[in-house]
Scaffold this motif. Structure first.
Motif, short mmCIF file in Angstrom:
data_model
loop_
_atom_site.label_atom_id
_atom_site.label_comp_id
_atom_site.label_asym_id
_atom_site.label_seq_id
_atom_site.Cartn_x
_atom_site.Cartn_y
_atom_site.Cartn_z
N LEU A 171 0.79 -1.28 -0.17
CA LEU A 171 0.03 0.02 0.02
C LEU A 171 0.61 1.31 0.01
CD1 LEU A 171 -2.91 -0.91 2.37
CD2 LEU A 171 -2.84 -1.39 0.00
N ASP A 172 2.20 1.11 -0.40
CA ASP A 172 3.03 2.19 -0.48
C ASP A 172 2.97 2.61 -1.76
OD1 ASP A 172 4.93 4.12 0.17
OD2 ASP A 172 6.60 2.92 0.00
N LEU A 173 1.76 3.55 -2.13
CA LEU A 173 1.47 3.95 -3.42
C LEU A 173 1.26 5.73 -3.24
CD1 LEU A 173 -1.31 1.50 -4.20
CD2 LEU A 173 1.01 1.57 -5.13
N PRO A 174 1.52 6.23 -4.45
CA PRO A 174 1.67 7.93 -4.36
C PRO A 174 0.20 8.37 -4.06
CG PRO A 174 2.62 7.04 -6.56
CD PRO A 174 1.85 6.03 -5.74
N ASP A 175 -0.25 9.27 -3.43
CA ASP A 175 -1.38 9.91 -3.02
C ASP A 175 -2.24 10.25 -4.30
OD1 ASP A 175 -0.33 10.25 -0.24
OD2 ASP A 175 0.06 12.36 -0.50
N SER A 176 -1.64 10.35 -5.38
CA SER A 176 -2.69 10.51 -6.30
C SER A 176 -3.18 9.17 -6.95
CB SER A 176 -1.73 10.85 -7.90
OG SER A 176 -0.71 9.78 -8.12
N ILE A 177 -3.19 8.02 -6.33
CA ILE A 177 -3.65 6.75 -6.51
C ILE A 177 -4.58 6.58 -5.32
CG2 ILE A 177 -3.34 4.24 -6.85
CD1 ILE A 177 -2.22 5.97 -8.99
N THR A 178 -5.88 6.70 -5.84
CA THR A 178 -6.90 6.58 -4.60
C THR A 178 -7.55 5.28 -4.66
OG1 THR A 178 -8.46 7.61 -6.20
CG2 THR A 178 -7.23 9.16 -4.66
N ALA A 179 -8.38 4.96 -3.44
CA ALA A 179 -8.69 3.63 -3.34
C ALA A 179 -9.92 3.41 -4.22
CB ALA A 179 -9.38 3.54 -2.12
N HIS A 180 -9.85 2.14 -4.93
CA HIS A 180 -10.95 1.73 -5.73
C HIS A 180 -11.08 2.52 -6.95
CE1 HIS A 180 -11.41 -0.80 -2.29
NE2 HIS A 180 -12.01 0.29 -1.54
N SER A 181 -9.97 3.16 -7.57
CA SER A 181 -10.03 3.88 -8.69
C SER A 181 -9.82 3.29 -9.98
CB SER A 181 -9.00 4.95 -8.35
OG SER A 181 -7.63 4.50 -8.41
N PHE A 182 -9.85 1.87 -10.03
CA PHE A 182 -9.63 1.14 -11.55
C PHE A 182 -10.93 0.26 -11.57
CE2 PHE A 182 -5.48 2.77 -10.31
CZ PHE A 182 -5.05 3.14 -11.51
N ASP A 183 -11.24 0.23 -12.83
CA ASP A 183 -12.32 -0.75 -13.17
C ASP A 183 -12.01 -2.13 -13.27
OD1 ASP A 183 -14.67 1.22 -14.14
OD2 ASP A 183 -12.79 2.09 -14.90
N ILE A 184 -10.81 -2.43 -13.40
CA ILE A 184 -10.01 -3.65 -13.36
C ILE A 184 -8.87 -3.82 -13.23
CG2 ILE A 184 -10.03 -3.87 -15.92
CD1 ILE A 184 -10.39 -7.03 -15.71
N VAL A 185 -8.38 -4.61 -12.44
CA VAL A 185 -6.75 -4.97 -11.93
C VAL A 185 -6.33 -6.03 -12.76
CG1 VAL A 185 -4.84 -5.23 -10.26
CG2 VAL A 185 -6.67 -3.76 -9.88
N VAL A 186 -5.43 -5.98 -13.60
CA VAL A 186 -4.50 -7.22 -14.35
C VAL A 186 -3.31 -7.39 -13.47
CG1 VAL A 186 -3.67 -8.30 -16.17
CG2 VAL A 186 -5.66 -6.84 -16.55
#
Length: 210
Positions: A123-138
């Protein structure tokens, strides 16, 4: 071990030697006419010592499935799945947008589409990456272990709105179902070089991979 054995040159295992010979043979083939079409997924090539990329057909099939699942204007996160990301780049004019979450910093050439990712810090991700912001994860966890899948799953659950397309070993089926609620698909991914472990695709939605 005798002194003479200690002083001798280091020896590669039979598996490592076979992989090295395959690598050199592939490099020779890359110089033949039509080699780009067969081997190149994108402008960044596979690092054979630490990465195992999908063949062209598999990369295309997974990219097309991700775009179908994301829908028009959807967002796709590729977690440790560089060959799928590069194939999505080729298809980017067809609707969905993609980001690559990857430890390999060569992908920084893609600017805002690149997010440095270490599965040990899920979960060490940039602040610009918000929770549940992608329709699908590959996602394709970099190591075939429960520890790696568990940590990668934390990232997947944080990123996705709902849909997951996971590629990992067949031996991880029960753990993948427990962590992500995914089921095994009929489609079998293929890599650019033969791997000892059987790989499979898993999804948690009605996909085109069955």
């Amino acid at each position: 071990m005798s002194d003479s054995e200690d002083d001798g040159p280091p020896q590669l295992s039979s598996h490592a030697l076979a992989a090295l010979q395959e690598f050199y043979a592939e490099q020779r083939l890359r110089t033949e006419p039509g080699a780009d079409e067969k081997y190149n997924i994108g402008i960044i090539e596979e690092n054979w010592l630490s990465q195992f990329w999908y063949c062209q057909e598999t990369a295309l099939r997974l990219a097309q499935e991700a775009m179908r699942a994301a829908g028009d204007g959807g967002r796709i996160a590729c977690v440790s799945a560089p060959s799928v990301f590069q194939k999505l780049r080729e298809l980017q004019g067809e609707g969905a947008s993609a980001c690559i979450f990857e430890y390999d910093k060569r992908f920084a050439i893609y600017g805002d589409q690149f997010v440095f990712y270490d599965y040990n810090k899920p979960l060490d991700l940039p602040d610009s990456i918000t929770a549940h912001s992608f329709d699908i994860v590959v996602a394709d966890p970099p190591y075939l272990s429960e520890e790696c899948l568990q940590k990668t799953s934390e990232t997947i659950r944080f990123l996705t709105r709902a849909k997951v397309l996971l590629c990992t070993g067949a031996v991880m089926e029960e753990e993948a179902a427990r962590l992500l609620g995914v089921r095994m698909c009929k489609f079998i991914p293929q890599h650019t070089r033969n791997l000892a472990n059987e790989f499979r695709c898993y999804v948690n939605y009605d996909s085109g991979l069955d």
